[in-house]
Design a protein around this motif. Structure first.
Motif, PDB file in Angstrom:
ATOM      1  N   ASN A   1       0.793  -1.149   0.053  1.00 18.91           N
ATOM      2  CA  ASN A   1       0.108  -0.082   0.007  1.00 18.91           C
ATOM      3  C   ASN A   1       0.821   1.315   0.023  1.00 18.91           C
ATOM      4  O   ASN A   1       0.498   2.216  -0.683  1.00 18.91           O
ATOM      5  CB  ASN A   1      -1.104  -0.005   1.296  1.00 18.91           C
ATOM      6  CG  ASN A   1      -2.298  -0.829   0.926  1.00 18.91           C
ATOM      7  OD1 ASN A   1      -2.581  -0.736  -0.020  1.00 18.91           O
ATOM      8  ND2 ASN A   1      -2.897  -1.337   2.103  1.00 18.91           N
ATOM      9  N   SER A   2       1.814   1.348   0.787  1.00 20.85           N
ATOM     10  CA  SER A   2       2.938   2.447   0.869  1.00 20.85           C
ATOM     11  C   SER A   2       3.499   2.743  -0.650  1.00 20.85           C
ATOM     12  O   SER A   2       3.538   3.853  -1.069  1.00 20.85           O
ATOM     13  CB  SER A   2       3.920   2.223   1.968  1.00 20.85           C
ATOM     14  OG  SER A   2       3.350   2.203   3.278  1.00 20.85           O
ATOM     15  N   TYR A   3       3.845   1.698  -1.279  1.00 16.43           N
ATOM     16  CA  TYR A   3       4.554   1.768  -2.560  1.00 16.43           C
ATOM     17  C   TYR A   3       3.824   2.263  -3.562  1.00 16.43           C
ATOM     18  O   TYR A   3       4.047   3.134  -4.283  1.00 16.43           O
ATOM     19  CB  TYR A   3       5.293   0.494  -2.806  1.00 16.43           C
ATOM     20  CG  TYR A   3       6.171   0.389  -4.214  1.00 16.43           C
ATOM     21  CD1 TYR A   3       7.415   0.435  -4.063  1.00 16.43           C
ATOM     22  CD2 TYR A   3       5.555   0.388  -5.386  1.00 16.43           C
ATOM     23  CE1 TYR A   3       8.363   0.762  -5.116  1.00 16.43           C
ATOM     24  CE2 TYR A   3       6.171   0.659  -6.317  1.00 16.43           C
ATOM     25  CZ  TYR A   3       7.549   0.493  -6.570  1.00 16.43           C
ATOM     26  OH  TYR A   3       8.271   0.689  -7.676  1.00 16.43           O
ATOM     27  N   TYR A   4       2.591   1.681  -3.575  1.00 16.09           N
ATOM     28  CA  TYR A   4       1.450   1.923  -4.646  1.00 16.09           C
ATOM     29  C   TYR A   4       0.966   3.554  -4.314  1.00 16.09           C
ATOM     30  O   TYR A   4       0.753   4.271  -5.458  1.00 16.09           O
ATOM     31  CB  TYR A   4       0.352   0.953  -4.537  1.00 16.09           C
ATOM     32  CG  TYR A   4       0.560  -0.375  -4.780  1.00 16.09           C
ATOM     33  CD1 TYR A   4       1.872  -0.451  -5.943  1.00 16.09           C
ATOM     34  CD2 TYR A   4      -0.089  -1.307  -4.343  1.00 16.09           C
ATOM     35  CE1 TYR A   4       1.885  -1.888  -5.976  1.00 16.09           C
ATOM     36  CE2 TYR A   4       0.305  -2.760  -4.701  1.00 16.09           C
ATOM     37  CZ  TYR A   4       1.262  -3.000  -5.636  1.00 16.09           C
ATOM     38  OH  TYR A   4       1.785  -4.263  -6.010  1.00 16.09           O
ATOM     39  N   TYR A   5       0.956   3.911  -2.887  1.00 16.52           N
ATOM     40  CA  TYR A   5       0.580   5.108  -2.849  1.00 16.52           C
ATOM     41  C   TYR A   5       1.647   6.144  -3.378  1.00 16.52           C
ATOM     42  O   TYR A   5       1.384   7.235  -3.828  1.00 16.52           O
ATOM     43  CB  TYR A   5       0.419   5.443  -1.506  1.00 16.52           C
ATOM     44  CG  TYR A   5      -0.269   6.873  -0.640  1.00 16.52           C
ATOM     45  CD1 TYR A   5      -1.309   7.390  -1.478  1.00 16.52           C
ATOM     46  CD2 TYR A   5       0.852   7.675  -0.119  1.00 16.52           C
ATOM     47  CE1 TYR A   5      -1.683   8.718  -0.824  1.00 16.52           C
ATOM     48  CE2 TYR A   5       0.503   9.068   0.194  1.00 16.52           C
ATOM     49  CZ  TYR A   5      -0.546   9.350  -0.155  1.00 16.52           C
ATOM     50  OH  TYR A   5      -1.070  10.712   0.116  1.00 16.52           O
ATOM     51  N   GLY A   6       3.049   5.705  -3.032  1.00 17.50           N
ATOM     52  CA  GLY A   6       3.791   6.575  -3.359  1.00 17.50           C
ATOM     53  C   GLY A   6       4.111   6.675  -5.042  1.00 17.50           C
ATOM     54  O   GLY A   6       4.494   7.906  -5.478  1.00 17.50           O
ATOM     55  N   ALA A   7       3.806   5.585  -5.507  1.00 18.73           N
ATOM     56  CA  ALA A   7       3.795   5.294  -7.087  1.00 18.73           C
ATOM     57  C   ALA A   7       2.552   6.064  -7.602  1.00 18.73           C
ATOM     58  O   ALA A   7       2.206   6.169  -8.791  1.00 18.73           O
ATOM     59  CB  ALA A   7       4.035   4.304  -7.503  1.00 18.73           C
ATOM     60  N   ARG A   8       1.411   6.504  -6.668  1.00 21.15           N
ATOM     61  CA  ARG A   8       0.084   6.993  -7.336  1.00 21.15           C
ATOM     62  C   ARG A   8      -0.591   6.133  -7.689  1.00 21.15           C
ATOM     63  O   ARG A   8      -1.335   6.431  -8.770  1.00 21.15           O
ATOM     64  CB  ARG A   8       0.196   8.495  -8.220  1.00 21.15           C
ATOM     65  CG  ARG A   8       1.335   9.577  -7.603  1.00 21.15           C
ATOM     66  CD  ARG A   8       1.150   9.698  -6.200  1.00 21.15           C
ATOM     67  NE  ARG A   8       0.064  10.738  -5.687  1.00 21.15           N
ATOM     68  CZ  ARG A   8      -0.292  10.953  -4.452  1.00 21.15           C
ATOM     69  NH1 ARG A   8       0.176  10.518  -3.572  1.00 21.15           N
ATOM     70  NH2 ARG A   8      -1.337  11.831  -4.303  1.00 21.15           N
ATOM     71  N   ASP A   9      -0.463   4.843  -7.574  1.00 17.70           N
ATOM     72  CA  ASP A   9      -1.105   3.748  -8.335  1.00 17.70           C
ATOM     73  C   ASP A   9      -2.178   3.275  -7.652  1.00 17.70           C
ATOM     74  O   ASP A   9      -2.252   2.307  -6.855  1.00 17.70           O
ATOM     75  CB  ASP A   9       0.046   2.363  -8.739  1.00 17.70           C
ATOM     76  CG  ASP A   9      -0.768   1.445  -9.566  1.00 17.70           C
ATOM     77  OD1 ASP A   9      -1.906   1.514  -9.967  1.00 17.70           O
ATOM     78  OD2 ASP A   9      -0.049   0.615 -10.094  1.00 17.70           O
ATOM     79  N   PHE A  10      -3.294   4.189  -7.492  1.00 21.18           N
ATOM     80  CA  PHE A  10      -4.515   3.799  -6.748  1.00 21.18           C
ATOM     81  C   PHE A  10      -5.376   2.568  -7.118  1.00 21.18           C
ATOM     82  O   PHE A  10      -6.081   2.000  -6.220  1.00 21.18           O
ATOM     83  CB  PHE A  10      -5.260   4.984  -6.541  1.00 21.18           C
ATOM     84  CG  PHE A  10      -4.534   6.270  -6.202  1.00 21.18           C
ATOM     85  CD1 PHE A  10      -3.921   6.482  -4.988  1.00 21.18           C
ATOM     86  CD2 PHE A  10      -4.396   7.493  -7.403  1.00 21.18           C
ATOM     87  CE1 PHE A  10      -3.405   7.493  -4.664  1.00 21.18           C
ATOM     88  CE2 PHE A  10      -3.538   8.627  -6.716  1.00 21.18           C
ATOM     89  CZ  PHE A  10      -3.299   8.501  -5.447  1.00 21.18           C
ATOM     90  N   SER A  11      -5.381   2.174  -8.525  1.00 15.37           N
ATOM     91  CA  SER A  11      -6.210   1.156  -8.828  1.00 15.37           C
ATOM     92  C   SER A  11      -5.743  -0.286  -8.090  1.00 15.37           C
ATOM     93  O   SER A  11      -6.504  -0.880  -7.814  1.00 15.37           O
ATOM     94  CB  SER A  11      -5.763   0.700 -10.286  1.00 15.37           C
ATOM     95  OG  SER A  11      -4.547   0.638 -10.821  1.00 15.37           O
ATOM     96  N   LYS A  12      -4.373  -0.127  -7.779  1.00 14.42           N
ATOM     97  CA  LYS A  12      -3.869  -1.629  -7.093  1.00 14.42           C
ATOM     98  C   LYS A  12      -3.966  -1.418  -5.518  1.00 14.42           C
ATOM     99  O   LYS A  12      -4.388  -2.254  -5.012  1.00 14.42           O
ATOM    100  CB  LYS A  12      -2.406  -1.589  -7.185  1.00 14.42           C
ATOM    101  CG  LYS A  12      -1.910  -1.846  -8.687  1.00 14.42           C
ATOM    102  CD  LYS A  12      -0.461  -2.110  -8.649  1.00 14.42           C
ATOM    103  CE  LYS A  12      -0.008  -2.679 -10.099  1.00 14.42           C
ATOM    104  NZ  LYS A  12       1.354  -2.583 -10.357  1.00 14.42           N
ATOM    105  N   ILE A  13      -4.142   0.049  -4.997  1.00 15.44           N
ATOM    106  CA  ILE A  13      -4.965   0.208  -3.722  1.00 15.44           C
ATOM    107  C   ILE A  13      -6.146  -0.443  -3.278  1.00 15.44           C
ATOM    108  O   ILE A  13      -6.529  -1.245  -2.554  1.00 15.44           O
ATOM    109  CB  ILE A  13      -4.609   1.499  -3.253  1.00 15.44           C
ATOM    110  CG1 ILE A  13      -3.110   1.841  -2.973  1.00 15.44           C
ATOM    111  CG2 ILE A  13      -5.292   1.691  -1.928  1.00 15.44           C
ATOM    112  CD1 ILE A  13      -2.875   3.404  -2.786  1.00 15.44           C
ATOM    113  N   ASN A  14      -7.083  -0.110  -4.482  1.00 21.71           N
ATOM    114  CA  ASN A  14      -8.480  -0.724  -4.479  1.00 21.71           C
ATOM    115  C   ASN A  14      -8.707  -2.098  -4.722  1.00 21.71           C
ATOM    116  O   ASN A  14      -9.631  -2.646  -4.240  1.00 21.71           O
ATOM    117  CB  ASN A  14      -9.109   0.174  -5.624  1.00 21.71           C
ATOM    118  CG  ASN A  14      -9.632   1.317  -5.137  1.00 21.71           C
ATOM    119  OD1 ASN A  14     -10.449   1.459  -4.075  1.00 21.71           O
ATOM    120  ND2 ASN A  14      -9.038   2.481  -5.756  1.00 21.71           N
TER     121      ASN A  14
END
Length: 457
Positions: free
Chosen positions: A308-321
């Motif tokens: 979650n932290s990596y995807y947030y830093g990369a602004r990849d919100f689809s993976k967070i969802n």
């Protein structure tokens, strides 16, 4: 025969962060953290069983009296490790590897220094600490014997926890299993030797703990020298702002971990007035088993944090969802299973500690069955308390953790035990989790736009 596990097994190489995220890849990344947390908790559970069988109820009660010191110490270590590793993962997500290496090295050193400071303070204030923790005249000597030896292992404990979190940030969560298998085998093996044939009592139990912690710390050092994928030890500048941010970001994890110590302390004070020394031994059994079952959720939360932290830093919100969807399914299934298992197996678990007919057995069965109710919802609260930490928002996570781990728990403990005795004391745990559930959903709904996740769908 080698003790190491091939930490590439079940891991999606490096593309778990930058490539496609599928359900299979996700669970392959998560399961080592779940298993590691369960194994770690199981080691401490078995430790209490050995103490109960080799030393008796008074030895078990003494270890439970001083547990809050371990809980607070562990809380400080997890606070530094979780807060710092989340920030390091964000730096890695932004492609700033040099800065990530510097922050990783800085916090590794700082964590050990904090462990040394904690040890010194415990040694200086040993007698007042034991008295404050509520040790009776019968238990005081045993408490001091155990604690005076155990505190020397705290710096190693701090280092081991830090390495665990950073290894997961480095993309090798399965290696954390090797980390704790090494520590656990040494710990439990020496438990049997020291408390069995060598008859060293609580001194032996404490020494076995220290040796296990050292084994874990050395495994972490080995990983970052010889097997690390991304993170490396590097010369670092002192960054007090980063250290402060790590404290703040990891605060909810401190509350999660140290609240266990505060919870045990409050339970000891309440229960010893109701049932005496045997009541303290029952607290050790019930709360340790509750934590063992809860560790399934703690491991899941710990495993998905670096993603979650990596995807947030990369602004990849689809993976967070996508992770959010996987999480809902996991929590529903695991919560029902865990609650049912503890409810049904309560007599068997109590029998491991004491034979049927003894007061320790009878009180433990009742307590285990009552606290099993909290397992139906605790997974949601545990996940939410770590979810916002991934985004660097420790304040929200702290609010949820504080509600579940301290505020609502203590309200329930003192009020319900006043009216219903031991039954009320055990019902305080379900009371805390069910009342915190509304807060968890409220926070998820309030911040969904800011962090671009969906609660439903």
């Amino acid at each position: 025969m080698t003790l190491f596990i091939d930490y590439n097994i079940g891991i999606m190489k490096e593309d778990i962060f930058t490539g496609e995220l599928t359900g299979k890849r996700y669970m392959n990344f998560i399961w080592p953290s779940i298993l590691m947390m369960v194994v770690l908790s199981l080691y401490y559970t078995i430790d209490t069983i050995f103490v109960a069988r080799f030393i008796g109820e008074e030895g078990l009660a003494a270890i439970n009296i001083v547990y809050p010191i371990q809980g607070v110490g562990w809380g400080v270590a997890v606070m530094l490790a979780s807060g710092a590793s989340a920030l390091v993962s964000i730096e890695m997500g932004k492609g700033r590897q040099k800065e990530a290496d510097e922050k990783f090295t800085l916090m590794s050193v700082f964590t050990v220094v904090m462990g040394l400071l904690f040890t010194v303070l415990c040694l200086i204030f040993m007698s007042p600490i034991v008295n404050i923790l509520g040790a009776t005249e019968i238990l005081t000597r045993d408490c001091e014997i155990f604690l005076s030896v155990f505190v020397w292992g705290i710096p190693a404990a701090f280092a081991g926890v830090g390495f665990e979190f950073f290894i997961k940030s480095d993309g090798s969560p399965a290696f954390t299993i090797a980390l704790y298998i090494a520590g656990g085998v040494v710990h439990l093996g020496l438990d049997i030797l020291f408390m069995g044939p060598m008859h060293m009592g609580l001194t032996g139990a404490a020494l076995a703990n220290i040796c296990g912690l050292l084994a874990t710390a050395f495994m972490g050092i080995y990983y970052f020298i010889f097997r690390a994928k991304h993170l490396r030890f590097r010369k670092f500048p002192i960054d007090w702002r980063y250290i402060g941010h790590s404290f703040a970001n990891g605060l909810p994890e401190f509350i999660n971990e140290s609240s266990a110590g505060i919870m045990v302390f409050c339970y000891n004070i309440v229960v010893i007035a109701i049932a005496g020394e045997v009541g303290v031994a029952v607290v050790a059994v019930v709360l340790q088993m509750h934590y063992l079952f809860m560790s399934v959720h703690l491991g899941y939360q710990s495993g998905c944090m670096p993603l979650n932290s990596y995807y947030y830093g990369a602004r990849d919100f689809s993976k967070i969802n996508r992770i959010m969807r996987y999480t809902k399914n996991y929590i529903i299934v695991s919560s029902l299973a865990l609650g049912g298992i503890l409810l049904i197996c309560a007599p068997l678990i109590a029998w491991i500690y004491a034979p049927p007919g003894e007061e320790l057995y009878e009180l433990s069965v009742t307590g285990l069955r009552l606290v099993s109710i909290s397992l139906l919802v605790i997974g949601i609260n545990v996940y939410v308390s770590g979810f916002f930490t991934c985004f660097g928002n420790g304040l929200i996570s702290s609010t949820v953790s504080l509600s579940r781990g301290l505020v609502m728990l203590l309200i329930g403990l003192f009020i319900l035990s006043h009216f219903f005795g031991m039954t009320g004391a055990w019902l305080a745990l379900p009371f805390a989790d069910f009342t915190t559930l509304a807060l968890s959903f409220g926070m998820l709904n309030k911040f969904k736009s800011r962090y671009h996740y969906k609660i439903l769908g």
